[in-house]
Design a protein around this motif. Structure first.
Motif, short mmCIF file in Angstrom:
data_model
loop_
_atom_site.label_atom_id
_atom_site.label_comp_id
_atom_site.label_asym_id
_atom_site.label_seq_id
_atom_site.Cartn_x
_atom_site.Cartn_y
_atom_site.Cartn_z
N GLY A 367 0.75 -1.07 -0.05
CA GLY A 367 -0.06 0.05 -0.08
C GLY A 367 0.81 1.29 0.05
N ALA A 368 1.73 1.12 0.81
CA ALA A 368 2.80 2.40 1.00
C ALA A 368 3.43 2.73 -0.34
N MET A 369 3.97 1.63 -0.94
CA MET A 369 4.75 1.71 -2.19
C MET A 369 3.94 2.23 -3.38
N SER A 370 2.53 1.77 -3.29
CA SER A 370 1.42 1.89 -4.18
C SER A 370 1.35 3.68 -4.15
N GLU A 371 0.98 4.22 -3.14
CA GLU A 371 0.68 5.63 -2.85
C GLU A 371 1.90 6.45 -3.13
N LEU A 372 3.26 5.84 -2.81
CA LEU A 372 4.41 6.72 -3.14
C LEU A 372 4.62 6.75 -4.59
N THR A 373 4.65 5.54 -5.40
CA THR A 373 5.05 5.45 -6.86
C THR A 373 3.74 5.66 -7.81
N GLY A 374 2.45 5.69 -7.03
CA GLY A 374 1.28 6.00 -7.87
C GLY A 374 0.94 4.73 -8.65
N SER A 375 1.50 3.77 -8.59
CA SER A 375 1.39 2.50 -9.29
C SER A 375 1.30 1.12 -8.30
N LEU A 376 -0.02 0.76 -8.23
CA LEU A 376 -0.24 -0.66 -7.59
C LEU A 376 0.41 -1.82 -8.22
N GLN A 377 0.38 -1.78 -9.63
CA GLN A 377 0.72 -2.80 -10.40
C GLN A 377 2.42 -2.77 -10.16
N LEU A 378 3.19 -1.84 -10.30
CA LEU A 378 4.51 -1.82 -9.97
C LEU A 378 5.06 -2.36 -8.29
N SER A 379 4.32 -1.82 -7.61
CA SER A 379 4.35 -2.25 -6.17
C SER A 379 4.29 -3.72 -5.83
N LEU A 380 3.38 -4.26 -6.70
CA LEU A 380 3.00 -5.72 -6.46
C LEU A 380 4.38 -6.51 -7.11
N LEU A 381 5.16 -6.09 -7.82
CA LEU A 381 6.45 -6.70 -8.16
C LEU A 381 7.15 -7.01 -6.70
N LEU A 382 7.23 -6.28 -5.87
CA LEU A 382 7.94 -6.73 -4.56
C LEU A 382 7.55 -7.81 -4.15
N LEU A 383 6.45 -8.60 -4.68
CA LEU A 383 6.09 -9.96 -4.23
C LEU A 383 7.12 -10.90 -4.61
#
Length: 419
Positions: A367-383
């Motif tokens: 959630g934090a990465m999504s709000e920071l980058t503006g992209s939930l798609q890219l933040s989910l790559l952390l998985l």
């Protein structure tokens, strides 16, 4: 301890109830955001409050099991879960919700620590991998049912105009709370079941040595135990990170209703995980558990990337496919871990269950990465990071007791005949 299939059945039922409540957060995630008017980062703290209990309580739970025995601990756990659910429904403000979810998470930690060694002792160590996958089958079945029940309640509310008795017990703008009413009822049923099932006071004592804080600290220094601890952290972070993101992701990138279509895909995710368990039980009878884990990890990588970057039609297939390939991971990792140490299985189980705390951090970080980058798609790559670590387990794991396969069974029989 002799094989006791009545206890095995009770343990499998307990896994079902654990999953029903643990995986409830995924389908109601968008509703939580709406009800409390919060963003993705703050919403992630609902998962944090639940899963952080595993980090705090799992090792004390191991000590409690050794002191009181599995039966008493399971009764305490379901009583605590019942109290937490009633508290949540009675006072659904944000702060109380955090406390209630922590109490429910604590009860789940107590159960996980108690029932995993109990399953190993009741079903036999050589068959633990298969019984553990059977437990995951129950886990997946409950997780499949949970979003479907939630979706059905939402539809019933729309048609019955508030006449449903479950919905009358919760605020009109928080219909999702009715799921915690159902869970409270399940807790009552399990309290009755556990009370009547005959069980030795300390069933795991025959397969484990007495637990202690000193022993826990000593095992925490064991490199093998530590590596498997992080494998459990990785798995739960991965599982919860994917499951909790599905509805929001589909709403954001594919404009699908989170309470109906999103909940349905979450259900399909868990249904696929359940079907994967069925295949896993068969595969573990033919192949080494490490090799099965490697193959499923590669499949999970491909499916996750497809889910994040493909078109809508493929995405609706890819998210359930991720669930399919996650299916055997928990069971295989846990069985490899317990079969990689010669003693202290109750202590190791407590340490491993502490790793479930990984679920506390996945959603807030995504959630934090999504709000920071503006992209939930890219933040989910952390998985991909925890997924890569799980893949590595299939390479470095060296169990003292390998999983029972038809090939090994025939080799043992041949050796016995030659002697």
């Amino acid at each position: 301890m002799k094989k006791n299939y009545l206890i095995v059945l009770m343990v499998l039922s307990t896994f079902f109830v654990i999953s029903f409540i643990t995986n409830l957060l995924a389908p109601i995630f968008p509703a939580l955001i709406q009800s409390y008017d919060i963003g993705l980062t703050l919403a992630g703290f609902f998962s944090f409050a639940f899963f952080i209990a595993y980090g705090v309580m799992s090792i004390p739970a191991g000590l409690l099991v050794q002191s009181l025995g599995e039966k008493k601990v399971m009764l305490i756990a379901f009583s605590l879960a019942l109290f937490g659910s009633v508290l949540f429904v009675s006072m659904p403000v944000f702060a109380v919700a955090m406390l209630a979810l922590f109490l429910i998470g604590t009860s789940m930690a107590l159960l996980q620590v108690a029932i995993n060694p109990l399953l190993r002792a009741s079903g036999g160590s050589k068959h633990f991998a298969v019984f553990s996958v059977a437990a995951q089958l129950m886990f997946g079945g409950a997780a499949t049912l949970s979003p479907l029940v939630y979706s059905a309640l939402i539809k019933a509310d729309a048609h019955a105009q508030g006449q449903n008795w479950l919905l009358q017990l919760v605020p009109a703008d928080m219909t999702w709370l009715s799921m915690y009413v159902l869970f409270a009822l399940l807790c009552v049923v399990m309290l009755v079941v556990i009370s009547v099932v005959p069980m030795k006071e300390k069933a795991q004592a025959q397969s484990t040595q007495q637990n202690s804080i000193k022993q826990s600290l000593q095992l925490f220094k064991d490199p093998t135990v530590i590596k498997f601890f992080f494998a459990i952290v990785a798995y739960v972070a991965l599982e919860q990170g994917v499951a909790n993101s599905i509805s929001v992701f589909l709403q954001t990138y594919h404009q699908l209703d989170p309470n109906t279509q999103g909940a349905q895909v979450v259900s399909q995710f868990w249904l696929s995980l359940t079907l994967g368990c069925l295949l896993g039980i068969v595969l573990l009878k033919f192949f080494d558990a490490k090799h099965v884990l490697l193959a499923f990890s590669v499949g999970a990588v491909i499916s996750l990337l497809t889910a994040l970057f493909a078109g809508t039609e493929l995405v609706l297939w890819a998210f359930p496919a991720v669930g399919f390939f996650l299916s055997i991971m928990w069971s295989v990792i846990f069985s490899l871990a317990l079969n990689s140490v010669a003693k202290g299985h109750g202590t190791v189980s407590g340490i491993l269950c502490t790793g479930i705390v990984g679920g506390a951090f996945a959603s807030p970080i995504v959630g934090a990465m999504s709000e920071l980058t503006g992209s939930l798609q890219l933040s989910l790559l952390l998985l991909l990071i925890p997924l890569g670590y799980i893949l590595s387990v299939g390479i470095w794991a060296k169990p003292l007791i390998a999983n029972h396969t038809f090939k090994r069974n025939s080799q043992t029989a041949t050796l016995a005949e030659s002697n």
